[in-house]
Write a protein that holds these residues in place. Structure first.
Motif, PDB file in Angstrom:
ATOM      1  N   VAL A  96      50.724 -41.405 -19.514  1.00 30.65           N
ATOM      2  CA  VAL A  96      51.891 -42.889 -19.188  1.00 30.65           C
ATOM      3  C   VAL A  96      52.292 -43.523 -17.820  1.00 30.65           C
ATOM      4  O   VAL A  96      53.030 -44.197 -18.208  1.00 30.65           O
ATOM      5  CB  VAL A  96      52.842 -41.354 -19.958  1.00 30.65           C
ATOM      6  CG1 VAL A  96      54.394 -42.547 -19.537  1.00 30.65           C
ATOM      7  CG2 VAL A  96      52.891 -40.668 -21.278  1.00 30.65           C
ATOM      8  N   ILE A  97      52.064 -42.998 -17.004  1.00 35.76           N
ATOM      9  CA  ILE A  97      51.892 -43.056 -15.578  1.00 35.76           C
ATOM     10  C   ILE A  97      51.222 -44.293 -15.366  1.00 35.76           C
ATOM     11  O   ILE A  97      51.619 -45.810 -15.141  1.00 35.76           O
ATOM     12  CB  ILE A  97      51.661 -42.186 -14.360  1.00 35.76           C
ATOM     13  CG1 ILE A  97      52.539 -40.705 -14.639  1.00 35.76           C
ATOM     14  CG2 ILE A  97      51.542 -42.381 -13.428  1.00 35.76           C
ATOM     15  CD1 ILE A  97      52.092 -39.488 -14.138  1.00 35.76           C
ATOM     16  N   ARG A  98      50.017 -44.516 -16.077  1.00 34.89           N
ATOM     17  CA  ARG A  98      49.254 -45.284 -15.528  1.00 34.89           C
ATOM     18  C   ARG A  98      49.739 -46.650 -16.530  1.00 34.89           C
ATOM     19  O   ARG A  98      49.705 -48.284 -16.334  1.00 34.89           O
ATOM     20  CB  ARG A  98      48.239 -45.387 -15.957  1.00 34.89           C
ATOM     21  CG  ARG A  98      47.048 -44.411 -15.427  1.00 34.89           C
ATOM     22  CD  ARG A  98      45.720 -44.309 -15.221  1.00 34.89           C
ATOM     23  NE  ARG A  98      44.761 -43.443 -14.643  1.00 34.89           N
ATOM     24  CZ  ARG A  98      44.397 -42.279 -14.769  1.00 34.89           C
ATOM     25  NH1 ARG A  98      43.690 -42.020 -15.816  1.00 34.89           N
ATOM     26  NH2 ARG A  98      44.193 -42.299 -13.100  1.00 34.89           N
ATOM     27  N   SER A  99      50.629 -46.618 -17.577  1.00 37.00           N
ATOM     28  CA  SER A  99      50.927 -47.990 -18.220  1.00 37.00           C
ATOM     29  C   SER A  99      52.160 -48.300 -18.724  1.00 37.00           C
ATOM     30  O   SER A  99      52.854 -49.424 -18.374  1.00 37.00           O
ATOM     31  CB  SER A  99      50.541 -47.267 -19.910  1.00 37.00           C
ATOM     32  OG  SER A  99      51.338 -46.007 -20.565  1.00 37.00           O
ATOM     33  N   ARG A 100      52.394 -46.729 -17.780  1.00 36.88           N
ATOM     34  CA  ARG A 100      53.881 -47.608 -17.579  1.00 36.88           C
ATOM     35  C   ARG A 100      55.184 -47.561 -16.366  1.00 36.88           C
ATOM     36  O   ARG A 100      55.925 -47.763 -15.865  1.00 36.88           O
ATOM     37  CB  ARG A 100      54.887 -46.714 -19.016  1.00 36.88           C
ATOM     38  CG  ARG A 100      54.505 -46.923 -19.975  1.00 36.88           C
ATOM     39  CD  ARG A 100      55.782 -46.157 -20.812  1.00 36.88           C
ATOM     40  NE  ARG A 100      55.180 -45.507 -22.129  1.00 36.88           N
ATOM     41  CZ  ARG A 100      55.973 -45.354 -23.365  1.00 36.88           C
ATOM     42  NH1 ARG A 100      56.785 -43.907 -22.788  1.00 36.88           N
ATOM     43  NH2 ARG A 100      55.620 -45.380 -24.243  1.00 36.88           N
ATOM     44  N   GLU A 150      58.799 -44.415 -15.179  1.00 35.25           N
ATOM     45  CA  GLU A 150      59.161 -44.343 -16.402  1.00 35.25           C
ATOM     46  C   GLU A 150      59.099 -43.119 -16.581  1.00 35.25           C
ATOM     47  O   GLU A 150      58.965 -42.870 -18.094  1.00 35.25           O
ATOM     48  CB  GLU A 150      58.983 -45.446 -17.188  1.00 35.25           C
ATOM     49  CG  GLU A 150      59.613 -46.902 -16.797  1.00 35.25           C
ATOM     50  CD  GLU A 150      59.566 -47.735 -17.757  1.00 35.25           C
ATOM     51  OE1 GLU A 150      59.286 -47.679 -18.930  1.00 35.25           O
ATOM     52  OE2 GLU A 150      59.573 -48.941 -16.937  1.00 35.25           O
ATOM     53  N   ALA A 151      58.254 -42.386 -16.280  1.00 32.38           N
ATOM     54  CA  ALA A 151      56.946 -41.244 -17.053  1.00 32.38           C
ATOM     55  C   ALA A 151      58.253 -39.897 -17.298  1.00 32.38           C
ATOM     56  O   ALA A 151      58.410 -39.202 -18.097  1.00 32.38           O
ATOM     57  CB  ALA A 151      56.049 -40.778 -16.148  1.00 32.38           C
ATOM     58  N   LEU A 152      58.825 -39.624 -16.092  1.00 29.31           N
ATOM     59  CA  LEU A 152      60.217 -39.151 -16.237  1.00 29.31           C
ATOM     60  C   LEU A 152      61.350 -39.455 -17.274  1.00 29.31           C
ATOM     61  O   LEU A 152      61.382 -38.171 -18.194  1.00 29.31           O
ATOM     62  CB  LEU A 152      60.069 -38.771 -14.915  1.00 29.31           C
ATOM     63  CG  LEU A 152      61.414 -38.051 -14.227  1.00 29.31           C
ATOM     64  CD1 LEU A 152      60.414 -36.089 -14.704  1.00 29.31           C
ATOM     65  CD2 LEU A 152      62.168 -37.521 -13.349  1.00 29.31           C
ATOM     66  N   ASP A 153      61.215 -40.604 -17.273  1.00 30.39           N
ATOM     67  CA  ASP A 153      62.502 -41.050 -18.829  1.00 30.39           C
ATOM     68  C   ASP A 153      61.425 -40.297 -20.343  1.00 30.39           C
ATOM     69  O   ASP A 153      62.434 -40.121 -20.835  1.00 30.39           O
ATOM     70  CB  ASP A 153      62.366 -42.292 -18.627  1.00 30.39           C
ATOM     71  CG  ASP A 153      63.491 -42.560 -19.548  1.00 30.39           C
ATOM     72  OD1 ASP A 153      64.580 -41.812 -20.095  1.00 30.39           O
ATOM     73  OD2 ASP A 153      63.305 -44.186 -20.574  1.00 30.39           O
ATOM     74  N   ILE A 167      65.700 -31.456 -15.990  1.00 31.95           N
ATOM     75  CA  ILE A 167      64.835 -32.477 -15.746  1.00 31.95           C
ATOM     76  C   ILE A 167      64.611 -32.313 -14.753  1.00 31.95           C
ATOM     77  O   ILE A 167      63.464 -33.108 -14.370  1.00 31.95           O
ATOM     78  CB  ILE A 167      64.463 -33.469 -17.847  1.00 31.95           C
ATOM     79  CG1 ILE A 167      64.225 -32.748 -19.316  1.00 31.95           C
ATOM     80  CG2 ILE A 167      63.442 -34.489 -16.708  1.00 31.95           C
ATOM     81  CD1 ILE A 167      65.387 -33.906 -19.170  1.00 31.95           C
ATOM     82  N   LEU A 168      64.800 -33.293 -14.346  1.00 26.07           N
ATOM     83  CA  LEU A 168      65.472 -33.262 -12.696  1.00 26.07           C
ATOM     84  C   LEU A 168      64.393 -32.354 -11.724  1.00 26.07           C
ATOM     85  O   LEU A 168      63.419 -32.789 -11.061  1.00 26.07           O
ATOM     86  CB  LEU A 168      66.525 -34.315 -11.999  1.00 26.07           C
ATOM     87  CG  LEU A 168      66.876 -35.939 -12.705  1.00 26.07           C
ATOM     88  CD1 LEU A 168      67.913 -36.367 -11.919  1.00 26.07           C
ATOM     89  CD2 LEU A 168      66.180 -36.624 -12.873  1.00 26.07           C
TER      90      LEU A 168
END
Length: 136
Positions: free
Chosen positions: A33-37, A41-44, A104-105
Motif C-alpha cells: 500500500v505504501i509503495r502504490s499510494r 495514505e497507508a495510515l488512512d 489509530i494515530l
C-alpha cells in the motif's frame, strides 16, 4: 474525563493495533500500500479497516476483521492486552467505537509509522523508516 478503566482499554487497543501495523509492514501487505499510494495514505487505509471492523459484536471478531483486512494470517498480538479487552468486552468496544481515530494515530506512532513533526525516531525496521521519511 475518562475513567481509569477507559484509559487502560484505550492503551490496550493502541498496543494491539500497533502490533498489527508492525506485522502488516513486516509481512508486506502494508508495504504494498505504501509503495502504490504513499505512506500518508497507508495510515488512512489502516483506518478504514478499523472503521469497518469496529461495529462487530465481540472483541475477537473486531480483531479478526482488522487482521484479515491487513492480510495477517497469524498476527503476533500481545496476549495480555487481548485478554484485558475480552475481560471488559462491552466497555472495550465502546472505547474503540468512540475513539478509533485517536487510537489509530497513536498506534501508528507507537509502531514507528508516524512521528511528531520535526522529530526523528530511530527504527529498527529499515523498510518502514525509509517510508516515514528517514532522510529528513
Amino acid at each position: 474525563m475518562p475513567s481509569e478503566l477507559e484509559k487502560q482499554l484505550w492503551e490496550a487497543w493502541v498496543k494491539i493495533l500497533s502490533k498489527c501495523i508492525q506485522d502488516a509492514n513486516r509481512k508486506g501487505s502494508l508495504r504494498k500500500v505504501i509503495r502504490s499510494r504513499g505512506y500518508q495514505e497507508a495510515l488512512d487505509w489502516i483506518g478504514h479497516r478499523v472503521m469497518f471492523a469496529k461495529n462487530k459484536p465481540t472483541v475477537s471478531m473486531v480483531i479478526q476483521e482488522i487482521t484479515h483486512g491487513l492480510s495477517l494470517q497469524a498476527p503476533n498480538l500481545p496476549l495480555d492486552a487481548l485478554d484485558f479487552l475480552k475481560e471488559h468486552e462491552k466497555e472495550a468496544l465502546r472505547v474503540l467505537r468512540r475513539n478509533y481515530l485517536d487510537i489509530i494515530l497513536h498506534a501508528g506512532y507507537d509502531a514507528g509509522f508516524i512521528r511528531e513533526k520535526g522529530k526523528k525516531k530511530a527504527s529498527s525496521d529499515k523498510s518502514l523508516s525509509e517510508f516515514v521519511g528517514g532522510d529528513e
